[in-house]
Design an enzyme around this catalytic site. Structure first.
Site, short mmCIF file in Angstrom:
data_model
loop_
_atom_site.label_atom_id
_atom_site.label_comp_id
_atom_site.label_asym_id
_atom_site.label_seq_id
_atom_site.Cartn_x
_atom_site.Cartn_y
_atom_site.Cartn_z
N ASP A 1 -0.07 5.15 0.89
CA ASP A 1 -0.25 6.14 1.97
C ASP A 1 -0.37 5.45 3.33
O ASP A 1 -1.21 4.58 3.53
CB ASP A 1 -1.48 7.00 1.69
N ASP B 1 0.86 -1.17 0.00
CA ASP B 1 0.00 0.00 0.00
C ASP B 1 0.91 1.24 0.00
O ASP B 1 2.08 1.15 0.36
CB ASP B 1 -0.88 -0.04 1.25
#
Ligand code: MG
Ligand code: ZN
Length: 198
Positions: free
Chosen positions: A22, A20
């Site tokens: 952020d 991922d």
């Protein structure tokens, strides 16, 4: 902890580490609508470099619906990702690919996480074996993505991770195979697992 299937079961296909963006690689800042809001977490570069050195493909999968919402342009997302690759390259690290969903939540696309489309596309493009791959994330929504894609989910406690862990660790239907303080600890967990399988 359940034992993890060996890549040897799928000759010709490689395990990968999906990340991922952020809250996992860079500070959780809400919408990154300017490159100045993109700040790498302190262990991101060394962690990605360690995965590179271990020979594991590293692929970012990220939802950036702010483009569809009109908060920033799709070109800004590209600029941020070039900046990310530049920051990594300066210190001898790299991402093999970045897959982004730019769509709005109600667009009905097949790539917005927790749908598995970004991972499925990456697996097809790069010849990756999802069954022995990992997805490292800071939210349980993305632990669900891992379950939907058939990869092993690892939760980091950076970004939203600590709060999400407290809220969901005994109630969410999908659970991580491992909880790590940060991306470096997640990378070390993965590399140790791969070494055990070798
Ligand atoms: Mg996140
Ligand atoms: Zn999408």
């Amino acid at each position: 902890m359940k034992s993890l299937p060996s890549p040897k079961n799928n000759p010709g296909q490689r395990p990968a580490v999906f990340l991922d963006r952020d809250g996992t690689i860079n500070e959780e800042m809400g919408y990154i609508n300017h490159v100045s809001r993109f700040r790498l977490l302190p262990d991101a570069v060394p962690a990605i470099r360690r995965l590179n050195e271990a020979g594991l493909p590293v692929v970012v999968v990220t939802n950036q619906s702010g483009a569809a919402r009109g908060y920033f342009s799709p070109a800004l997302v590209e600029e941020v990702h070039r900046h990310l690759q530049d920051l990594l390259a300066r210190e001898g690290a790299r991402l093999d690919a970045i897959y982004t969903c730019l769509h709005a939540p109600d667009a009905g696309c097949s790539c917005r996480k927790p749908k598995p489309g970004l991972l499925l596309q990456a697996a097809a493009d790069l010849g990756l074996d999802l069954s022995c791959s990992y997805l490292v994330v800071d939210r349980y929504m993305d632990i669900q993505t891992a379950a939907n894609a058939g990869v092993h989910g690892i939760l980091v406690l950076t970004g939203y991770g600590l709060g999400e862990y407290k809220l969901f660790h005994d109630s969410h239907p999908a659970q991580p195979v491992h909880v790590a303080a940060n991306l470096m600890e997640a990378a070390e967990f993965i590399i140790n697992k791969e070494r055990d399988l070798a």
